[in-house]
Design a protein around this motif. Structure first.
Motif, mmCIF file in Angstrom:
data_model
loop_
_atom_site.group_PDB
_atom_site.id
_atom_site.type_symbol
_atom_site.label_atom_id
_atom_site.label_comp_id
_atom_site.label_asym_id
_atom_site.label_seq_id
_atom_site.Cartn_x
_atom_site.Cartn_y
_atom_site.Cartn_z
ATOM 1 N N PHE A 131 0.811 -1.217 0.000
ATOM 2 C CA PHE A 131 0.000 0.000 0.000
ATOM 3 C C PHE A 131 0.847 1.272 0.000
ATOM 4 N N ARG A 132 2.102 1.163 -0.383
ATOM 5 C CA ARG A 132 3.039 2.290 -0.327
ATOM 6 C C ARG A 132 2.627 3.463 -1.207
ATOM 7 N N GLN A 133 1.804 3.228 -2.215
ATOM 8 C CA GLN A 133 1.369 4.319 -3.099
ATOM 9 C C GLN A 133 0.207 5.131 -2.510
ATOM 10 N N ARG A 134 -0.406 4.615 -1.454
ATOM 11 C CA ARG A 134 -1.513 5.361 -0.854
ATOM 12 C C ARG A 134 -0.965 6.524 -0.035
ATOM 13 N N PRO A 135 -1.418 7.737 -0.306
ATOM 14 C CA PRO A 135 -0.904 8.892 0.443
ATOM 15 C C PRO A 135 -1.336 8.893 1.905
ATOM 16 N N ASP A 136 -2.342 8.081 2.241
ATOM 17 C CA ASP A 136 -2.846 8.022 3.618
ATOM 18 C C ASP A 136 -2.293 6.835 4.396
ATOM 19 N N LEU A 137 -1.184 6.263 3.916
ATOM 20 C CA LEU A 137 -0.565 5.113 4.584
ATOM 21 C C LEU A 137 0.239 5.554 5.804
ATOM 22 N N ILE A 138 0.018 4.863 6.919
ATOM 23 C CA ILE A 138 0.849 4.975 8.120
ATOM 24 C C ILE A 138 1.400 3.569 8.341
ATOM 25 N N SER A 139 2.701 3.388 8.155
ATOM 26 C CA SER A 139 3.294 2.055 8.290
ATOM 27 C C SER A 139 4.154 1.974 9.549
ATOM 28 N N VAL A 140 3.967 0.870 10.279
ATOM 29 C CA VAL A 140 4.611 0.690 11.585
ATOM 30 C C VAL A 140 5.295 -0.669 11.619
ATOM 31 N N PHE A 141 6.476 -0.705 12.242
ATOM 32 C CA PHE A 141 7.140 -1.984 12.534
ATOM 33 C C PHE A 141 7.325 -2.071 14.044
ATOM 34 N N LEU A 142 6.829 -3.166 14.626
ATOM 35 C CA LEU A 142 6.963 -3.402 16.064
ATOM 36 C C LEU A 142 8.093 -4.396 16.318
ATOM 37 N N HIS A 143 8.919 -4.082 17.267
ATOM 38 C CA HIS A 143 10.028 -4.961 17.636
ATOM 39 C C HIS A 143 10.178 -4.924 19.150
ATOM 40 N N GLY A 144 11.046 -5.768 19.667
ATOM 41 C CA GLY A 144 11.281 -5.760 21.104
ATOM 42 C C GLY A 144 12.319 -6.773 21.530
ATOM 43 N N ASP A 145 12.671 -6.690 22.791
ATOM 44 C CA ASP A 145 13.639 -7.593 23.396
ATOM 45 C C ASP A 145 13.165 -9.034 23.273
ATOM 46 N N ILE A 146 14.042 -9.919 22.850
ATOM 47 C CA ILE A 146 13.688 -11.325 22.618
ATOM 48 C C ILE A 146 13.145 -11.999 23.877
ATOM 49 N N LYS A 147 13.739 -11.707 25.033
ATOM 50 C CA LYS A 147 13.264 -12.344 26.274
ATOM 51 C C LYS A 147 11.841 -11.905 26.602
ATOM 52 N N GLN A 148 11.550 -10.633 26.399
ATOM 53 C CA GLN A 148 10.198 -10.140 26.661
ATOM 54 C C GLN A 148 9.206 -10.730 25.666
ATOM 55 N N ARG A 149 9.617 -10.874 24.426
ATOM 56 C CA ARG A 149 8.730 -11.440 23.413
ATOM 57 C C ARG A 149 8.443 -12.911 23.687
ATOM 58 N N ILE A 150 9.444 -13.616 24.182
ATOM 59 C CA ILE A 150 9.243 -15.027 24.548
ATOM 60 C C ILE A 150 8.269 -15.130 25.720
ATOM 61 N N CYS A 151 8.450 -14.294 26.738
ATOM 62 C CA CYS A 151 7.531 -14.298 27.895
ATOM 63 C C CYS A 151 6.104 -13.966 27.468
ATOM 64 N N PHE A 152 5.949 -12.964 26.616
ATOM 65 C CA PHE A 152 4.631 -12.566 26.126
ATOM 66 C C PHE A 152 3.977 -13.717 25.368
ATOM 67 N N THR A 153 4.741 -14.371 24.501
ATOM 68 C CA THR A 153 4.221 -15.474 23.700
ATOM 69 C C THR A 153 3.838 -16.654 24.586
ATOM 70 N N ALA A 154 4.671 -16.974 25.563
ATOM 71 C CA ALA A 154 4.365 -18.075 26.481
ATOM 72 C C ALA A 154 3.060 -17.810 27.222
ATOM 73 N N GLU A 155 2.900 -16.586 27.702
ATOM 74 C CA GLU A 155 1.690 -16.215 28.442
ATOM 75 C C GLU A 155 0.454 -16.197 27.539
ATOM 76 N N GLU A 156 0.572 -15.569 26.372
ATOM 77 C CA GLU A 156 -0.555 -15.438 25.432
ATOM 78 C C GLU A 156 -1.028 -16.796 24.914
ATOM 79 N N GLU A 157 -0.088 -17.687 24.648
ATOM 80 C CA GLU A 157 -0.427 -18.963 24.027
ATOM 81 C C GLU A 157 -0.482 -20.116 25.023
ATOM 82 N N GLY A 158 -0.163 -19.836 26.281
ATOM 83 C CA GLY A 158 -0.221 -20.874 27.303
ATOM 84 C C GLY A 158 0.747 -22.024 27.059
ATOM 85 N N VAL A 159 1.966 -21.668 26.653
ATOM 86 C CA VAL A 159 2.996 -22.674 26.387
ATOM 87 C C VAL A 159 4.208 -22.410 27.276
#
Length: 191
Positions: free
Chosen positions: A101-129
């Motif tokens: 959608f890069r040609q749309r003048p109303d595009l707002i593009s976001v990339f989310l990133h984060g610390d691997i340990k925090q992402r693992i904890c979040f995933t474990a909690e969210e998915e119950g694994v």
């Protein structure tokens, strides 16, 4: 306005997308409801690989990325997905939205990133694994997303220059990340 959110696994993209969806009254599209839309429009069979985020073989990708046939595949998927959404105001999680959608003048593009340990904890909690399973899932998902993005766009997934914003959502949390996106929209969007 269209907001696209690319993300590393475990960054809370859907939570952030829901906050923004409520705030702006925009439809939130995830892989699941995009597949449902494609099915209603008779496009799912044609686009199943695109929606499944199937792992891309690195060797095949390297070989095919130099062919006209691969360029035709990229172009077809981008065109079909763009046509499917049209000029609808919405929020899209993943699916190479920043590129498609890069040609749309109303595009707002976001990339989310984060610390691997925090992402693992979040995933474990969210998915119950267990943390071990979550670690494997986070690493595998990130690898698949990087290969998928490169296959369909020819670009490096997560390259800050390809997005309006790159946010450490693990540090900020869902509300803080949504707030940053909201402030960016208020400062730049003229719609």
């Amino acid at each position: 306005m269209i907001i696209t959110i690319a993300r590393q696994c475990g960054c809370g993209a859907i939570h952030i997308g829901r906050i923004l969806s409520q705030r702006y009254g925009l439809q939130l599209y995830t892989r699941k409801n995009l597949m449902e839309m494609a099915e209603r429009k008779g496009l799912l069979t044609e686009m199943s690989d695109f929606f499944e985020e199937s792992p891309v073989d690195d060797l095949l990708n390297a070989i095919s990325s130099f062919t006209e046939e691969h360029e035709a595949i990229r172009s077809r998927f981008c065109h079909t997905f763009n046509k499917m959404i049209g000029s609808e105001d919405c929020i899209i999680i993943g699916r190479c939205g920043n590129h498609i959608f890069r040609q749309r003048p109303d595009l707002i593009s976001v990339f989310l990133h984060g610390d691997i340990k925090q992402r693992i904890c979040f995933t474990a909690e969210e998915e119950g694994v267990s943390p071990e399973v979550a670690k494997e899932r986070v690493n595998d998902t990130d690898d698949q997303r990087a290969a998928y993005h490169q296959y369909y766009t020819g670009l490096t997934w997560g390259n800050a220059a390809d997005y309006d914003l790159s946010i450490d959502s693990c540090r900020l949390g869902a509300e803080g990340s949504a707030h940053i996106i909201d402030e960016y929209i208020k400062s730049t969007y003229k719609g």
